[in-house]
Design an enzyme around this catalytic site. Structure first.
Site, PDB file in Angstrom:
ATOM      1  N   ASP A   8      -0.301  -5.583   0.921  1.00  0.00           N
ATOM      2  CA  ASP A   8      -1.631  -6.068   0.541  1.00  0.00           C
ATOM      3  C   ASP A   8      -1.533  -7.662   0.078  1.00  0.00           C
ATOM      4  O   ASP A   8      -0.600  -7.765  -0.857  1.00  0.00           O
ATOM      5  CB  ASP A   8      -2.111  -5.013  -0.569  1.00  0.00           C
ATOM      6  CG  ASP A   8      -2.598  -3.460   0.050  1.00  0.00           C
ATOM      7  OD1 ASP A   8      -2.930  -3.468   1.228  1.00  0.00           O
ATOM      8  OD2 ASP A   8      -2.370  -2.644  -0.729  1.00  0.00           O
ATOM      9  N   CYS A  28       0.958  -0.959  -0.068  1.00  0.00           N
ATOM     10  CA  CYS A  28      -0.126  -0.104   0.037  1.00  0.00           C
ATOM     11  C   CYS A  28       0.759   1.227   0.009  1.00  0.00           C
ATOM     12  O   CYS A  28       1.672   1.283   0.916  1.00  0.00           O
ATOM     13  CB  CYS A  28      -1.016   0.133   1.231  1.00  0.00           C
ATOM     14  SG  CYS A  28      -1.903   1.651   1.336  1.00  0.00           S
TER      15      CYS A  28
END
Lengths: 121, 121, 121, 121, 121, 121, 121, 121, 121, 121
Positions: free
Chosen positions: B41, B34
């Site tokens: 992620d 991210c």
């Protein structure tokens, strides 16, 4: 319910504006209060939309939804109101909001709102 | 994000070119970072397409997807960018890319991009 | 791959020819060999068809599929070739073949072929 | 693998020290790198322990686990090493670490380490 | 069945020898041939063991299991024979092998062998 | 019920006699007739046993179980009788038979018999 | 609650008396009435027992359980009372009754009674 | 957290006092607030106990749990505190409380407290 | 197969004739005999229909289906024949019959017949 | 069945009248009595509707459904009758009622009624 939470919703520029694609956000941790009994309600909200110029910013969506934690509001009302706030902030090409509620008195409920309403077409 | 990974994608000649048939590849082990929080992620990517003259070579697809491991990029951006790279390499008749992401802050997300875009038709 | 297995497929007269109805056979125990790595591949084949004058005889279908056990052939190729053999033997009004493959390198695949091809119509 | 990540783990005082109770933390988003092939590995780690004077602080556990993202290390080694770091930081009465790994070459693996080892008793 | 595959199994030094911990490897893609009917059998093998000085090397286990692909051998025989080869190569403190077979004639089977046998104790 | 089916059960020599291991056979397609109502009963039988000198031959087990197809017999009786026939033929070290029956009048049933009975010990 | 339903329960002679085996009957369609609110309660009852000289006759068990349909009685009370009636009629070596109740006010409940009670031993 | 909610818990006389039986109540709708981040936590609480003279009254348990809705308190603390209040009110022979929490930062947690603590024995 | 069972099917007057509504009956306990091997077949039948003047009487449908218990008949034949008998007795506006069969030789089958046939339209 | 329960149903003003949105209420705890056998029936009712000026009040729906507890009425009749009462009270733009019934004699049933009926259009 007096307050307006809609301006808590923030957006960012759709990085692929001009293209039709679909975004879905699921929040299984929504809670509000039943205005009749004062008892807490628990549900899952699913937002699905085709963005236009803007995308919803996830953290602001989370903060917005948390503001309902101690609000007294009925299923039918809350789903439509959140949809109105969402559409007002994001101005999507198309959107759908589904709220699924845990059982009360042995009955469980689901409310689904779509934008734009077929009435409007 | 500066680098362009698209030329990592390799193809082979569709052995049944001229026939409409569908190929689906699912990668449940996608990870990126991210750009806002620096946190990793994790997601599942599902490619579905009708090939034209070319099919995607699976090992090159795997290597291509691994290059995002330490890249900072948002859900909406990454899904569209991978779709662009895929379409550019394979030139399919039709394609669909669905990315499903594990929960962050209690919210899980799905992004779906289709090619060709109905806007283009 | 040199041999032709197609004539292993046997049929019997459709007892209700002239009526449109659907037959589906699922084989979860298909295995062949990857021609690139020499490693075995494992998959499930699902045949769905509307018979015309003939129905596929199940034991011959089983024997036919077992002949791929030690053949080296790619997913895309094998699914189309089996479909061609099936259509050639059964001459159905409509048919669909779906092959679902176990993960390789973290990627799982599905191939779907339909007959007649929309290209032909 | 040269670096030592163990001092990233932080603890807080067990609010009910002196009582036997069990804490379980599950991390389904662990990833490291296979030292042999250079390919990423993906797994789920489950920590179960009976605290003594200290409890593991969750955010530090998350940061610690993320440090393995680009480390090359085998399943058997990584599970024992993380257990050693955990026990060293938390000094629990009892602990168990289970790592479950996604399939590689058609084989999936699980490693389970318990503390104290029955050998030591 | 004439050949002996057992020396295909390779091992590596247990990085935490002296500690009791458990390793489990699951192979859902095993296939052999029924010596009576000549038809292929399909099954899942689950190895669970506490290593002593050695751990099984995964790629060699995969290659070893593939050698049964065209061997004619009964469920009861194959499970015990693989267990003997495994124990002979790895010399574990404890081991368990479970083979689960797909239905034949409407009957599905599971065979479980443990080492050391309680008879030996 | 007059006939005795027990001698339909055939066995083969346990290839690893002298070792304790477990064999489980599941038959989800058992049917008999309720002697009271004349209605068919449907159930799943699970045999689990540790063989001594003999193993049950699967095809003979299937033929034996089919002989109950038109026999009128109660759940409690049938499960014990099949167990007696099985033990008589196979002479296992240990055995367990579980029969699970589909609902009748809103009530579903399970019967479990173990050999040797703890009474006998 | 005034009436006594216990004598509705009928039994038949255990065809394998003298042997320890287990019988389980599951009734997913139990309903009674909450004595406090007058609202209906819905639950599943699971009887498990080792018979002595007698087995419960299933139709009489069904009729007995239907008699609670309009009775006002609490979870804890009903489960113990049904157990007492069952034990009184069947006189089993061992028995267990588990009642699982659908959610009321967001809370679901399970009551488990065993016979003989460990207190009595 | 200043307030004491424990006296909200009400009990009723165990209708079968003197007998050992088990009661389980599951509350999938528990929510409190993380004292560190101010974000809401969501969990499921499972109470299992063997009553002595008293049983917990369900409505009072629901009201008691709702009082945590806006309290800031850690997982480990809250589970032990609720257990203390429960034991203090009900004085059970034995009790167990399990709290299962939805993922935060990719990590989900479970806390289990048993009464009496083995330390006390 | 010589006998005709169709006149076993009984009907009752549709209480809401003139209205389009749908009725579905599922029978998971169907069994017949394979005419080739003499082995029993097991399947699930699902009837779905829009009644006209008549509804099928459930007990007669059960008795009718039980008559196939010892009949030798192929999947494709039996499904069409039962559909013909059903349509002849009930004269529905629309009907669909789906038969799903347990695996034979590793292959499981589904047959679907719809009324009226699109050929007839 | 003599009584008319329809006037037990209460409504409230649709807070978003003029907009098309969907409301679904599921009642898994419905029970009535079979008029033929006198035995209780158990089912799940799912109401789905697009409100016009009125929404159904949930508590009145619950009370209305409880009135069928001791009524003798067939599946087909009850589903249509409840639909008529619902439509009469709520006057929706569109509605669907699905009733799913637990097995009787091995057969389970589903009835689906839609409003307005396509016949009426």
């Amino acid at each position: 319910m007096s307050t307006d939470f809609g301006d808590l919703l923030e957006t960012f520029d759709n990085p692929y504006a001009g293209r039709n694609y679909t975004i879905e956000h699921t929040c299984p941790e929504f809670t509000s209060v039943c205005p009749k009994t004062g008892q807490p309600d628990f549900g899952t909200l699913v937002f699905t939309y085709v963005p236009n110029e803007l995308c919803i910013e996830l953290k602001s969506l989370k903060m917005y939804l948390q503001r309902y934690r101690n609000e007294g509001i009925f299923y039918e009302h809350i789903t439509n109101r959140i949809m109105d706030d969402f559409v007002n902030a994001v101005k999507p090409r198309w959107a759908n909001l589904e709220s699924r509620w845990t059982p009360r008195g042995g009955l469980s409920s689901v409310i689904v709102v779509e934008y734009p309403d077929s009435e409007d077409e």
